[in-house]
Design a protein around this motif. Structure first.
Motif, PDB file in Angstrom:
ATOM      1  N   VAL A  49      84.204  -0.673 113.696  1.00 45.47           N
ATOM      2  CA  VAL A  49      83.474  -1.460 112.714  1.00 45.47           C
ATOM      3  C   VAL A  49      82.887  -0.523 111.663  1.00 45.47           C
ATOM      4  O   VAL A  49      82.224   0.459 112.004  1.00 45.47           O
ATOM      5  N   LYS A  68      74.570  -5.969 114.670  1.00 42.51           N
ATOM      6  CA  LYS A  68      75.492  -6.942 114.075  1.00 42.51           C
ATOM      7  C   LYS A  68      76.943  -6.570 114.374  1.00 42.51           C
ATOM      8  O   LYS A  68      77.777  -7.445 114.646  1.00 42.51           O
ATOM      9  N   ALA A  69      77.246  -5.264 114.332  1.00 42.44           N
ATOM     10  CA  ALA A  69      78.608  -4.809 114.617  1.00 42.44           C
ATOM     11  C   ALA A  69      78.987  -5.121 116.061  1.00 42.44           C
ATOM     12  O   ALA A  69      80.123  -5.541 116.341  1.00 42.44           O
ATOM     13  N   VAL A  71      77.828  -7.524 118.009  1.00 47.09           N
ATOM     14  CA  VAL A  71      78.038  -8.970 118.150  1.00 47.09           C
ATOM     15  C   VAL A  71      79.361  -9.379 117.515  1.00 47.09           C
ATOM     16  O   VAL A  71      80.149 -10.142 118.102  1.00 47.09           O
ATOM     17  N   ALA A  72      79.629  -8.864 116.324  1.00 46.32           N
ATOM     18  CA  ALA A  72      80.863  -9.228 115.613  1.00 46.32           C
ATOM     19  C   ALA A  72      82.104  -8.781 116.371  1.00 46.32           C
ATOM     20  O   ALA A  72      83.133  -9.470 116.355  1.00 46.32           O
ATOM     21  N   ALA A  73      82.014  -7.626 117.052  1.00 47.69           N
ATOM     22  CA  ALA A  73      83.186  -7.099 117.759  1.00 47.69           C
ATOM     23  C   ALA A  73      83.330  -7.668 119.160  1.00 47.69           C
ATOM     24  O   ALA A  73      84.300  -7.354 119.862  1.00 47.69           O
TER      25      ALA A  73
END
Length: 635
Positions: A49, A68-69, A71-73
């Protein structure tokens, strides 16, 4: 069960944690800055990310972006690594609040120990009041309250230097950790830096996993570490273990941590701090105890209990940190392309670089850690020094030769070292190495014949000649002048010559046994020697020696006036000396400005006494290697 881990760090740190995750069947997520887009840790992770930006404060120190990275990944856990955010309680809370597993100690434990001043209070050890420091207190040490790694640290031996040391430490700490708080403590002269690895679970068990000696340091950053710390009495070792467990229990610690001490020459222990994270030097403890500390961290985070006691220690382990830096030039960090890095033998290599990777200016200059384990300390020293000596390192200048010499220094082999080792021995450890292939005659002449140039230079020339022969042919059926080539190495220029003949290549005084573009075998003084040759543009590597091929004709524009100050490294101008301007009188050695590169500040001093005739930079300006900084006209 944890199924996917994001590592909130970069380089060697992330690569090492990813290795264990892969062995456990856990998916890996990397974060990377723009400068690290093609870095090894970003390439080997299952998912990467991007964190837009390059500076640590914009990227790896942004806990909100990293959460945030994760959670996004789709990660379900975050490992903080052992730097950047690993001792940030707010980051730990943010990870937990996001519903992710935090592979580290409780935020409250981090908070209690992250500030060195609070940690000392917890252990009942007072700090010095800056306003009450007197001559009798000297020497003292100024230290950053947050962070570590030697950044924001200054030794003060004169009371008049205290204010300047405080200012410099605050600036460096703020840049490295985002917190400029510093404190003052007594400095233990001739002390040894000894630490204890602790590991604790959520069920009340705390292990003290032996001692480590980390006394060989430059700029208060560790260079060589070993386990167990040699020469400690049983009583002192038990005291250190007891204090370390006491520190962990005092804050209900969970996970891996390190409790650090200074041991005086009289054998008394002085508590320094507790690092609430895994440390760079943890592999020596892993080797001695047969553990994977990252795997243990993950198991603890999953709620598993430790055994009642740690496994039995076996043998001795030593780790050396390989840095892209020039120890002979005030440890100046180096940048460029790492063309190749291989280390032979039965050693462990932890690195965040692959062949062809670039070494930039934004992060720590450590290239790799090399770890040797053996039944005895002497065998571990021999194994590690031999592996480093035979290592192939093609790229910027490194501290490899310093490491080999340090490991073989009688003070180290005799376990008599302390934190002042490099203060005493740096000059001898960085002195030019005599040519191991030199003729045994004096350097001037032998029987009226000029001394032979280094065989490494001749090998470089012959390898290049064979490269050209393979392309264009070399032998001419007419007499001709010898071919002449010039090289520089270790600051010296050497000229070599050779001829193409019917019988092959000839060189005066040396028999050419074999010559190919990659391997040259020469016989001199009855001894055959092999030279492996690799070339990258004008840079030539012959065995462990780096040479630069010089052009036949010098560039008349590449000249600089006497007194010209050029940037020794790429970086940022962070400060100009107070009141300094063109026309000012300066003294030799007087600081003119400071550059920040690879998270450390470097002083640029006047080369001579005279007048500052020109100042070409301002604070905040980015410079590259060789950029014109200033000119001092000598009186």
């Amino acid at each position: 069960m944890i199924t996917s881990v994001l590592v909130a760090n970069r380089g060697e740190i992330a690569c090492r944690i990813f290795r264990t995750c892969r062995e456990l069947g856990i998916r890996t997520v990397a974060v990377h800055s723009d400068a690290d887009e093609n870095a090894l840790h970003a390439r080997v992770a299952d998912t990467a990310v991007r964190l837009p930006g390059a500076a640590p404060t914009e990227t790896y120190l942004r806990g909100d972006l990293i959460v945030k990275a994760a959670v996004a990944a789709g990660a379900d856990a975050v490992h903080p690594g052992y730097g950047f955010l690993s001792e940030n309680a707010d980051f730990a809370r943010a990870v937990i609040d996001a519903g992710l597993v935090w592979i580290g100690p409780p935020p409250e434990a981090i908070e209690a120990m992250a500030s060195k001043t609070r940690a000392k209070q917890l252990m009942g050890i007072p700090s010095l009041d800056r306003d009450r420091v007197t001559e009798s207190d000297l020497p003292v040490l100024v230290k950053a309250a947050a962070g570590g790694g030697g950044r924001g640290m200054r030794i003060v031996r004169r009371l008049a230097d205290l204010d300047g040391a405080l200012e410099g430490a605050r600036a460096e700490a703020a840049s490295a950790f985002g917190d400029g708080a510093v404190f003052v403590e007594p400095y233990v002269e001739g002390g040894r830096h000894v630490e204890v690895q602790v590991l604790a679970d959520t069920h009340g068990t705390v292990w003290a996993l032996g001692t480590r000696d980390c006394s060989l340091q430059r700029r208060h950053q560790k260079v060589i570490e070993e386990a167990p710390a040699p020469g400690l009495s049983d009583e002192l070792r038990d005291e250190l273990h007891s204090l370390a467990v006491r520190a962990a229990r005092a804050v209900d610690y969970v996970g891996a941590g390190t409790v650090e001490f200074l041991v005086s020459s009289a054998g008394s222990a002085h508590f320094l701090e507790m690092n609430t994270r895994l440390q760079v030097e943890h592999p020596v403890t892993e080797a001695v105890f047969g553990l994977d500390l990252v795997a243990e961290q993950i198991r603890v985070a999953e709620g598993h209990a430790l055994e009642s006691g740690p496994p039995r220690a076996r043998g001795h382990a030593i780790e050396a940190r390989l840095y892209a830096e020039d120890p002979a030039a005030d440890w100046a960090p180096q940048t460029g392309t790492l063309h190749r890095l291989t280390v032979p033998g039965d050693v462990r290599l932890d690195t965040g670089y692959g062949d062809g990777d670039g070494i930039g200016v934004h992060y720590d200059p450590m290239l790799a850690k090399v770890i040797a384990h053996a039944p005895t300390r002497a065998e571990a020293v021999r194994r590690l020094s031999g592996a480093l000596e035979r290592a192939t390192i093609h790229g910027p200048v490194t501290n490899r030769d310093l490491l080999v010499r340090s490991l073989r220094h009688k003070e180290f082999t005799g376990a008599g070292m302390d934190t002042g080792f490099y203060d005493r021995h740096l000059a001898e450890l960085t002195a030019p190495d005599p040519d191991p292939y030199a003729h045994p005659s004096p350097a001037t002449a032998l029987n009226g014949v000029a001394a032979r140039p280094p065989l490494v230079a001749l090998a470089a020339a012959l390898a290049d000649a064979q490269t050209r022969v393979s392309r264009f042919g070399g032998y001419r059926n007419l007499p001709s002048q010898p071919q002449v080539k010039r090289y520089t190495t270790a600051g010296e220029e050497h000229e070599v010559s050779y001829r193409h003949t019917r019988a092959g290549l000839e060189a005066d005084g040396v028999r050419v046994v074999r010559a190919t573009p990659g391997l040259v075998v020469l016989e001199a003084d009855g001894v055959q020697r092999r030279f492996e040759v690799t070339r990258y543009g004008d840079q030539v590597y012959v065995n462990a020696t780096a040479l630069t091929a010089l052009p036949r004709f010098s560039d008349p524009t590449a000249q600089h006036a006497p007194g010209t100050l050029l940037a020794p490294m790429p970086g940022t101008v962070v400060k100009i000396a107070d009141g300094l301007a063109a026309g000012a009188a300066v003294q030799a050695g007087e600081p003119l400005l400071w550059l920040e590169a690879m998270k450390m500040q470097h002083k640029i001093a006047a080369p001579a006494t005279g007048t500052l005739s020109a100042l070409h930079v301002v604070p905040g300006q980015q410079v590259t290697v060789g950029s014109l900084l200033a000119v001092v006209q000598e009186t």
